[in-house]
Design a protein around this motif. Sequence first.
Motif, PDB file in Angstrom:
ATOM      1  N   GLU A   5       0.834  -1.296   0.097  1.00 16.96           N
ATOM      2  CA  GLU A   5      -0.106   0.165  -0.354  1.00 16.96           C
ATOM      3  C   GLU A   5       0.959   1.247   0.068  1.00 16.96           C
ATOM      4  O   GLU A   5       0.429   2.431  -0.703  1.00 16.96           O
ATOM      5  N   ARG A   6       2.122   1.219   0.839  1.00 13.57           N
ATOM      6  CA  ARG A   6       2.590   2.251   0.430  1.00 13.57           C
ATOM      7  C   ARG A   6       3.205   2.986  -0.930  1.00 13.57           C
ATOM      8  O   ARG A   6       3.767   3.821  -0.530  1.00 13.57           O
TER       9      ARG A   6
ATOM     10  N   LEU B 178       1.797   2.655  -3.385  1.00 12.04           N
ATOM     11  CA  LEU B 178       0.530   3.882  -3.563  1.00 12.04           C
ATOM     12  C   LEU B 178       0.903   5.401  -3.483  1.00 12.04           C
ATOM     13  O   LEU B 178       0.739   6.437  -4.446  1.00 12.04           O
ATOM     14  N   ILE B 179       1.373   5.869  -2.486  1.00  7.10           N
ATOM     15  CA  ILE B 179       1.903   6.955  -1.901  1.00  7.10           C
ATOM     16  C   ILE B 179       2.499   7.246  -2.686  1.00  7.10           C
ATOM     17  O   ILE B 179       3.007   8.644  -3.435  1.00  7.10           O
TER      18      ILE B 179
ATOM     19  N   ARG C 214       2.370   7.731  -6.317  1.00  5.39           N
ATOM     20  CA  ARG C 214       1.124   9.371  -6.858  1.00  5.39           C
ATOM     21  C   ARG C 214       2.065   9.978  -6.896  1.00  5.39           C
ATOM     22  O   ARG C 214       2.017  11.318  -7.312  1.00  5.39           O
TER      23      ARG C 214
ATOM     24  N   ILE D 123      -3.126  12.509 -10.683  1.00  9.30           N
ATOM     25  CA  ILE D 123      -2.842  11.980  -9.785  1.00  9.30           C
ATOM     26  C   ILE D 123      -4.438  10.463  -9.242  1.00  9.30           C
ATOM     27  O   ILE D 123      -3.766   9.519  -9.026  1.00  9.30           O
ATOM     28  N   THR D 124      -5.275  11.303  -9.457  1.00 10.12           N
ATOM     29  CA  THR D 124      -6.811  10.442  -8.701  1.00 10.12           C
ATOM     30  C   THR D 124      -7.003   8.723 -10.000  1.00 10.12           C
ATOM     31  O   THR D 124      -7.312   7.737  -8.936  1.00 10.12           O
TER      32      THR D 124
ATOM     33  N   SER E 280      -4.442   6.746  -8.711  1.00  8.27           N
ATOM     34  CA  SER E 280      -3.978   5.856  -7.864  1.00  8.27           C
ATOM     35  C   SER E 280      -5.446   4.844  -8.074  1.00  8.27           C
ATOM     36  O   SER E 280      -4.842   3.424  -7.271  1.00  8.27           O
ATOM     37  N   GLU E 281      -6.512   5.051  -8.275  1.00  4.20           N
ATOM     38  CA  GLU E 281      -7.328   3.438  -8.864  1.00  4.20           C
ATOM     39  C   GLU E 281      -6.717   2.438  -9.383  1.00  4.20           C
ATOM     40  O   GLU E 281      -7.198   1.603  -9.469  1.00  4.20           O
TER      41      GLU E 281
ATOM     42  N   ARG F 238      -3.739   0.765  -7.470  1.00  2.50           N
ATOM     43  CA  ARG F 238      -4.342  -0.178  -6.400  1.00  2.50           C
ATOM     44  C   ARG F 238      -5.424  -1.293  -6.696  1.00  2.50           C
ATOM     45  O   ARG F 238      -4.873  -2.721  -6.375  1.00  2.50           O
TER      46      ARG F 238
ATOM     47  N   SER G 202     -14.008  -3.153  -3.691  1.00  2.00           N
ATOM     48  CA  SER G 202     -13.774  -2.148  -4.465  1.00  2.00           C
ATOM     49  C   SER G 202     -15.192  -0.902  -4.759  1.00  2.00           C
ATOM     50  O   SER G 202     -16.227  -2.299  -4.802  1.00  2.00           O
TER      51      SER G 202
END
Lengths: 136, 121
Positions: A14-15, A17-18, A21, A42-43, A46-47, A50, A101
Amino acid sequence: MTTNIREQLSIRQERDLIICRNRVKEAAVKIGMGIVNQTKLITAVSELARNMLIYGGGGNVLLETVTRGREQGVQIVFEDKGPGIADINKAMQDGFTTGKSMGMGLPGARRLVSEFFIESTVGIGTTVKIIKWKNG
Amino acid sequence: MGKFLLVTIQVDLYDRLALTLEEDLIQMVHKTGARGVLIDISALSIVDSFMGKIIGNIAAMSSILDAETVVVGMQPAVAITLIELGLPLPGVYTALNVERGMALLTARMPDETEDEDVDDD
């Protein structure tokens, strides 16, 4: 197309992903992309990142700044060696999900970027390529 | 903050942290008997479908515990993106800033709003 930034990232947890981004944001800022397009890009990233983590078991991201004619943009390729998507048309529909999701990931991401390509083979993996033009 | 909980999200959260926030917040609503939850997201640079789901969950769970949720301080670019992403935030009230969010919550609690203000305990 000429390339300025070219960076490879791996999405394993998960980290990541940040981190992904943040790298995309840096590239977008570097070419002078406005805040609204930055946020959309960026959104979308992120999708997609993930999705790759949840459904594809992680994968690799290739981030590049690209030029076409007088346009500058950010291109990102997401590549996983997961189970693949059996029915891409279905996966691109709003609200369709096989997991936990909301089913907005793929169709939502497509709406947020300028160009969107997806290729998937069951048992081989999935590749998604997006481009967001600076003024697109 | 008296009967309202104010949560300020300071950084972009990764998923597990967001889930922890959801859990902690619901525990706090239960423990304090808060009637409202204000979530300040002005520091968030994006709200993706996962974060949207967390916010929706907080609102739904709070609602079961008789508390209303107001999201405040959303960046304009985030609002534009949410619409295009197609993410509805059902059951979530929004307000421009903390003051207005507070006013919204206060206005929705007609019964117990004597002249007591919100920051006593």
